[in-house]
Scaffold this active site. Structure first.
Site, PDB file in Angstrom:
ATOM      1  N   CYS A  65     -29.984  67.086 -34.371  1.00 13.44           N
ATOM      2  CA  CYS A  65     -28.557  66.774 -34.462  1.00 13.44           C
ATOM      3  C   CYS A  65     -28.052  67.061 -35.877  1.00 13.44           C
ATOM      4  CB  CYS A  65     -28.324  65.299 -34.120  1.00 13.44           C
ATOM      5  SG  CYS A  65     -26.580  64.811 -34.179  1.00 13.44           S
ATOM      6  N   CYS A  69     -26.423  60.117 -39.201  1.00 10.34           N
ATOM      7  CA  CYS A  69     -26.452  58.681 -38.911  1.00 10.34           C
ATOM      8  C   CYS A  69     -27.802  58.089 -39.334  1.00 10.34           C
ATOM      9  CB  CYS A  69     -26.201  58.437 -37.435  1.00 10.34           C
ATOM     10  SG  CYS A  69     -24.675  59.205 -36.799  1.00 10.34           S
ATOM     11  N   CYS A  72     -30.638  56.889 -36.823  1.00 12.12           N
ATOM     12  CA  CYS A  72     -31.015  57.742 -35.695  1.00 12.12           C
ATOM     13  C   CYS A  72     -32.203  58.650 -36.001  1.00 12.12           C
ATOM     14  CB  CYS A  72     -29.810  58.587 -35.263  1.00 12.12           C
ATOM     15  SG  CYS A  72     -30.126  59.566 -33.772  1.00 12.12           S
ATOM     16  N   CYS A 109     -27.058  56.838 -17.554  1.00  4.26           N
ATOM     17  CA  CYS A 109     -26.364  57.234 -18.780  1.00  4.26           C
ATOM     18  C   CYS A 109     -26.918  58.580 -19.244  1.00  4.26           C
ATOM     19  CB  CYS A 109     -26.552  56.187 -19.860  1.00  4.26           C
ATOM     20  SG  CYS A 109     -26.011  54.529 -19.367  1.00  4.26           S
ATOM     21  N   CYS A 142     -22.430  57.533 -16.578  1.00  3.93           N
ATOM     22  CA  CYS A 142     -21.798  57.358 -17.883  1.00  3.93           C
ATOM     23  C   CYS A 142     -22.276  58.495 -18.781  1.00  3.93           C
ATOM     24  CB  CYS A 142     -22.170  56.016 -18.496  1.00  3.93           C
ATOM     25  SG  CYS A 142     -21.424  55.701 -20.125  1.00  3.93           S
ATOM     26  N   CYS A 202     -17.150  52.512 -22.667  1.00  2.00           N
ATOM     27  CA  CYS A 202     -18.356  51.783 -23.052  1.00  2.00           C
ATOM     28  C   CYS A 202     -18.520  51.971 -24.554  1.00  2.00           C
ATOM     29  CB  CYS A 202     -19.555  52.334 -22.286  1.00  2.00           C
ATOM     30  SG  CYS A 202     -21.153  51.647 -22.780  1.00  2.00           S
ATOM     31  N   ARG A 272     -24.153  44.367 -22.626  1.00  2.00           N
ATOM     32  CA  ARG A 272     -25.421  44.998 -22.275  1.00  2.00           C
ATOM     33  C   ARG A 272     -26.456  44.776 -23.370  1.00  2.00           C
ATOM     34  NH1 ARG A 272     -24.501  50.855 -21.120  1.00  2.00           N
ATOM     35  NH2 ARG A 272     -23.270  49.868 -19.493  1.00  2.00           N
TER      36      ARG A 272
END
Length: 404
Positions: A65, A69, A72, A109, A142, A202, A272
């Site tokens: 990616c 972040c 991550c 998801c 999702c 979400c 959740r």
């Protein structure tokens, strides 16, 4: 405690607590944690009964990616030894989704690493959604693909996506300390685009990144204002090879207080229990079911979770039941709001959509009068250890069967 009685009354009326009350929940002592759980549990049961919704992650594209972040393992410059692969074919993703559904998952998801999807990526995901729904007609889908560009939310909705996930993660004031390649405002904008397109939003947070109590309250109040239907609460998984690998400040009791605070601030929302529950809550996971009405089943994106059969046993042993596809997750007023917003699947042939359910929602079970479960065997508090994190080596993207 007068504080807890007040918060239970406010929660039953969907009334927002004050910031001071939310902070006071986080400041309660470990001696009071069962009282906090019992009080927040009354709010949870008032809106969701004793049902637990199961969700299953499918990582469509793993690693590499361009975003930075800090939490991550798929980030730019990550040295984490994770699986890396490009886009799964629709039939591969559908096979993975079917494993989750077989384990009891009501929502799948679909997640892909990256800043955000290209139009070609949206086409890929649309084909994947079609392949999954061909095999599992009633499953909720999702999508979680990063920052959306103009028109992409509508295309995903038209393809059959019921919801879109994009977490705020932390407070606006500290967001720049966690990520520099995009902004907090970018994230808010993406959630709003999903809502405008008629998808169920979400959006949640990650606790344990060195934030203060004030930061936690800030992000949860921001979520309340944004008003998503689902709020995932993640506890940082400190993966070796990421900048936050040394952050092990959470205790099981603090995790429970955080979940309780979220429930009090967002009483009628699907809260959740998400990433990190196994390594931070440990043997207190069953108590968290009195606060959250939704969990992830099996593995996460790049780390292994608790075995699916153990999740199912935990739910049953704690006196809860798995929510079926014929049951409406959200309370009636949220169902009506989604339908009024033009939910893309609502009213389609066959009736209803994943998050909404049928046009006439099922009655929510009344609040139970019994308190939360007795305290489990005490866990010695202290710093966690990196060896608690198991990097995923099975499931989709590998030759080994998925954990569901």
């Amino acid at each position: 405690m007068d504080l807890l009685n007040t918060l239970v009354e406010k929660g039953s009326r969907r009334e927002t607590p004050t910031r001071e009350e939310a902070l006071a929940v986080l400041a309660t002592s470990d001696d009071d944690v069962l009282d906090v759980v019992a009080a927040a549990g009354k709010v949870r049961r008032a809106w969701f009964g004793r049902r637990v919704k199961l969700n299953y992650l499918v990582n469509l594209k793993s690693g590499l990616c361009p975003e930075d972040c800090s939490y991550c393992s798929q980030r730019l410059g990550s040295k984490a030894e994770i699986l890396k692969y490009t886009w799964l074919k629709p039939d591969e993703a559908a096979a993975a989704a079917t494993a989750g559904v077989a384990g009891g998952a009501k929502r799948v998801c679909l997640v892909a690493s990256g800043r955000g999807p290209t139009d070609r990526d949206v086409d890929r995901v649309s084909q994947t959604i079609a392949a999954i729904k061909e095999q599992n007609q009633d499953v909720e889908i999702c999508a979680c693909l990063g920052l959306l560009s103009d028109g992409q939310a509508t295309r995903l909705r038209d393809a059959g996506a019921d919801a879109y996930n994009h977490n705020l993660n932390t407070s606006e004031a500290t967001y720049g300390d966690i990520t520099t390649t995009h902004t907090y405002a970018d994230r808010v904008s993406t959630v709003q685009q999903a809502q405008a397109a008629g998808m169920s939003a979400c959006s949640g947070l990650i606790a344990g990144m060195g934030e203060t109590d004030e930061d936690l309250v800030d992000v949860v109040f921001s979520l309340r204002e944004l008003d998503p239907d689902s709020v995932p609460v993640n506890f940082l998984i400190p993966i070796e090879g990421t900048p936050l690998a040394g952050e092990w400040a959470l205790t099981p009791q603090r995790c429970l207080r955080i979940l309780a605070m979220v429930r009090f601030v967002c009483p009628d929302v699907e809260v959740r229990l998400a990433g990190g529950r196994e390594i931070h809550l440990r043997t207190l996971q069953p108590l968290a079911l009195h606060l959250a009405n939704s969990i992830f089943l099996g593995d996460y994106l790049t780390t292994e979770g608790q075995a699916g059969k153990e999740d199912l046993a935990m739910i049953a042993d704690a006196g809860f039941e798995v929510e079926g596809t014929d049951t409406t997750t959200l309370p009636a007023h949220r169902v009506d709001a989604l339908a009024a917003a033009g939910c893309g699947s609502h009213g389609a042939e066959g009736g209803g959509c994943g998050p909404c359910g049928d046009a006439t929602p099922a009655e929510t079970a009344p609040a139970a009068e019994t308190p939360a479960a007795d305290a489990p065997v005490a866990v010695v508090a202290g710093e966690g250890h990196a060896d608690l994190v198991a990097v995923r080596r099975r499931g989709v993207g590998t030759d080994l069967p998925p954990n569901a």
